[in-house]
Design an enzyme around this catalytic site. Structure first.
Site, PDB file in Angstrom:
ATOM      1  N   GLU A 166       0.842  -1.189   0.000  1.00 17.66           N
ATOM      2  CA  GLU A 166       0.000   0.000   0.000  1.00 17.66           C
ATOM      3  C   GLU A 166       0.883   1.248   0.000  1.00 17.66           C
ATOM      4  OE1 GLU A 166      -2.434   0.153   3.491  1.00 17.66           O
ATOM      5  OE2 GLU A 166      -3.082   2.210   3.137  1.00 17.66           O
TER       6      GLU A 166
ATOM      7  N   ASP B 161      -1.443  -1.180   5.650  1.00 19.50           N
ATOM      8  CA  ASP B 161      -1.342  -0.625   6.996  1.00 19.50           C
ATOM      9  C   ASP B 161      -2.357  -1.256   7.941  1.00 19.50           C
ATOM     10  OD1 ASP B 161       0.666   1.033   6.262  1.00 19.50           O
ATOM     11  OD2 ASP B 161      -0.633   2.748   5.812  1.00 19.50           O
TER      12      ASP B 161
ATOM     13  N   ASP C 150      -8.040   2.183   6.552  1.00 21.22           N
ATOM     14  CA  ASP C 150      -7.759   2.244   5.126  1.00 21.22           C
ATOM     15  C   ASP C 150      -7.066   0.973   4.651  1.00 21.22           C
ATOM     16  OD1 ASP C 150      -8.890   4.505   4.295  1.00 21.22           O
ATOM     17  OD2 ASP C 150      -7.031   5.678   4.046  1.00 21.22           O
TER      18      ASP C 150
END
Ligand code: 1YM
Length: 657
Positions: free
Chosen positions: A438, A511, A515
């Site tokens: 990410e 993470d 998100d």
């Protein structure tokens, strides 16, 4: 002195001790999965009694002492003396290998398959096992124990004393309770969720059968007991699967028939979505890899609907037939088949091999669907299905063009250095790993920190699109997915080919925040919908970055959850500093390598799908259009950083989401 064996000793060697010597040979594994096999074996026998028409109720209980019990209100196991063994039928069933199954092959033609290892195996692998039989107004009881005597000799599943009459009763049925042996199994705790889910599935597959599940280990009285009873059977099952989807018709299409010894039932309900969800079973066992029953069903379904489309003039003479995929777009379907002597094949033993089943199922469906299509009251929905398939064919054609163009431009399956991928140098797919990372900054750290011999990095910019709400052509024109598909080398959907996979470990690294969880869910949805085999074959993993760094002087501890953090703090003693990692980007390349990428240090969670139907339902709820089911689900499972709350069910470290 040479040892001689007489018949009696040979008998001993073939006894239940053999099961304890090599449990894997009988139940596959001594992991949690093997433990649950014991329970399924007994449950199967109870369900057999019900599907033969003798029982209407099955009760399964997980007790506080670690034992499990199963009761059915059927005839009660045989208590009369076996003609040659000089003991009661029930003692033979529990103490003789292979006899444990069913004496009479015709009565039990449809049972077994995967589990059918016999009740004696359960006895052999238990510390103790008790049987209570309620039959002819009499309560009988027998208890078996497994021990090791002073000389170290193993006594497996021996009856304490012959079957006893306990007294009179008006009850009917059989009650079996057993305590799995903790010297055999790695972990002897039954998983309440696993048991509950399987029992619910069995209740759907056996309409009208009441299954009561009680987990006495749960303190809260309200959630301790669950009752599963579905008068509609698999009709109720598809409706449940379609919760959260928009169904095109209220009542599922239900087809049922028998040909030779094959019995087949199917429930179908179309949604306005684009994905196909098909769940098939043989003798109540899920066949996630399909097989001859699915092939027969699909062949008949496609042929009948193509014929119908021509009959009503939706397809003209010059038009080509519509494909099976076109007719199955948006379809949710449960197919169950009863087969004598099923042969299970494939990587996970999830594919039916029996070739005679295909024509049988094809025949049943052809005949049943003819009737259904001729029925006036079904014309509206039949026509809507044809129209949907025609639209699907058009879109598929557009997608094929996109794919071909992309391929021509070398975007989908050539050139390993396409896009933002940092490929690895090694050429052996078995050894290679692809990290999907990410964000560009974490991607940068990963690139510098990795071992470039076998680790490749694909950074994702922002969020990829939610594949659940998109058609194939839209997925294919999304740049993030395109570079992912290119990197993997497998192509997708119909074109998917596992043999071309370039990385045997595909690791999602996002993470540990909301998100990150969302990105993870989006990627898993994509894999599940368009590359299911990738997940089914255990190639997808979730990387677990640490949440905390505890430092004292030059000493560093990493903690992956709050419990570990407490341990690290204890080890560090006074005067430590604590850092909470908010994102992968906060780690420098060395730290990222040491904590998350180094195979000897890192934590990976393998994503597997044991229960594809549940995974499907959860993906629909979490990624689909309807807001309300999603809000309910999230409210209930709100902690995104707990591994067991990942969006696919049952993610855990070894082999079973
Ligand atoms: C809690 C588990 O095993 N119920 C059960 C098993 C049997 C019978 C009834 C049964 C079968 C027959 C005749 C028959 C079994 N019988 C056999 C064997 N519940 C559970 N309920 N009478 C009773 O098939 O003719 C194996 S299991 F070997 F006798 F056929």
């Amino acid at each position: 002195m040479a040892k001689t064996y007489d018949a009696g000793q040979l008998q001993v060697l073939e006894g239940l001790e053999a099961v304890r010597m090599r449990p894997g040979m009988y139940i596959g594994t001594t992991s949690t999965r093997g433990l649950h096999h014991l329970l399924w074996e007994i449950v199967d026998n109870a369900i057999d009694e019900a599907s033969n028409g003798f029982a209407s109720e099955v009760r399964v209980t997980l007790h506080q002492d670690g034992s499990a019990s199963v009761y059915d209100n059927g005839r009660g196991m045989p208590v009369d003396e076996h003609p040659t063994m000089h003991m009661s039928g029930v003692e033979v069933i529990f103490t003789k290998l292979h006899a444990g199954g069913k004496f009479n092959n015709d009565n039990y033609a449809y049972s077994g398959g995967l589990h059918g290892v016999g009740a004696s195996v359960v006895n052999a692998l238990s510390k103790w096992l008790t049987v209570d039989i309620f039959r002819d107004f009499t309560h009988y009881k027998v208890r078996f124990t497994s021990t090791v005597d002073e000389k170290g000799k193993c006594l497996a599943g021996i009856a304490d004393e012959p079957l006893q009459r306990v007294g009179n009763t008006r009850k009917k049925g059989s009650l079996i309770r057993f305590l799995p042996d903790d010297t055999i199994f790695e972990d002897v705790r039954f998983n309440g969720d696993t048991v509950s889910r399987r029992l619910q599935e069995l209740a759907y597959l056996n309409r009208g059968l009441k299954i009561v599940f009680t987990d006495e280990r749960i303190k809260d009285a309200e959630s301790r007991e669950k009752t599963f009873l579905y008068e509609g059977g698999i009709i109720d099952y598809v409706k449940y699967l379609n919760d959260g989807k928009n169904a095109m018709h209220e009542e599922p299409i239900f087809l049922e028939g028998q040909k030779d010894s094959v019995i087949c039932r199917v429930a179908i309900q179309y949604t306005d979505g684009y994905t196909e969800s098909m769940f098939s079973y043989v003798n109540n066992i899920p066949t996630g890899e399909g097989g001859s029953h699915e092939t027969g069903f699909k062949a008949a379904f496609t042929k009948m609907f193509n014929d119908y489309a021509r009959r009503i003039g939706a397809l003209k003479e010059k038009d080509a037939n519509l494909s099976g995929e076109d007719f199955r777009e948006g379809l949710s379907c449960v197919l169950t088949t009863m087969v004598k002597n099923p042969q299970f094949e494939g990587q996970t033993k999830g594919r039916l091999g029996n070739s005679e089943v295909r024509p049988a199922v094809e025949g049943i469906i052809t005949q049943q669907l003819t009737d259904w299509l001729e029925n006036l009251k079904n014309q509206d929905i039949a026509q809507a299905i044809v129209q949907k398939a025609i639209k699907a064919a058009q879109v598929r054609e557009a997608a094929r063009k996109t794919r071909d163009n992309a391929r021509k431009a070398n975007q989908l399956d050539a050139a390993p250095l396409v896009g933002k991928l940092s490929a690895c140098r090694g050429k052996k797919a078995e050894d290679n790993e692809l990290f999907i990372v990410e964000g560009d900054s974490a991607g940068g750290s990963a690139k510098q920190g990795r071992d470039s011999r076998y680790q490749a990095i694909l950074p994702l910019r922002g969020k990829p699109l939610n594949a659940e709400k998109k058609r194939l052509d839209q997925v294919l024109s999304n740049e993030e997915f395109r570079s992912l598909i290119t990197a993997l080398g497998t192509s997708i959907d119909e074109g998917f080919n596992l043999n071309n996979l370039r990385y045997h470990k595909v690791i999602i690294l996002s993470d540990a925040d909301q998100d990150g969880a969302h990105i993870r869910a989006i990627l898993l949805t994509f894999f599940f919908r368009y590359m299911k085999e990738l997940v089914m074959n255990g190639h997808v993993y979730i990387g677990m970055p640490p949440l905390y760094k505890v430092q004292k002087g030059s000493k560093i501890w990493y903690a992956y959850d709050d419990k570990e953090l407490q341990k690290c703090i204890k080890s560090a003693g006074k005067g430590y500093t604590l850092q909470r990692y908010k994102g992968l980007g906060e780690m420098n390349p060395e730290q990222l390598w040491a904590t998350t990428m180094d195979p000897s240090q890192r934590k990976l969670m393998q994503v597997t799908i044991e229960d594809a139907a549940l995974a499907d339902r959860r993906i629909t709820i979490l990624m689909g259009d309807k807001v309300e089911p999603r809000r309910d689900y999230i409210t209930e499972h709100a902690d995104f950083n707990k591994p067991d709350n990942f969006e696919l069910p049952d993610n855990h470290q070894e082999g079973g989401v």
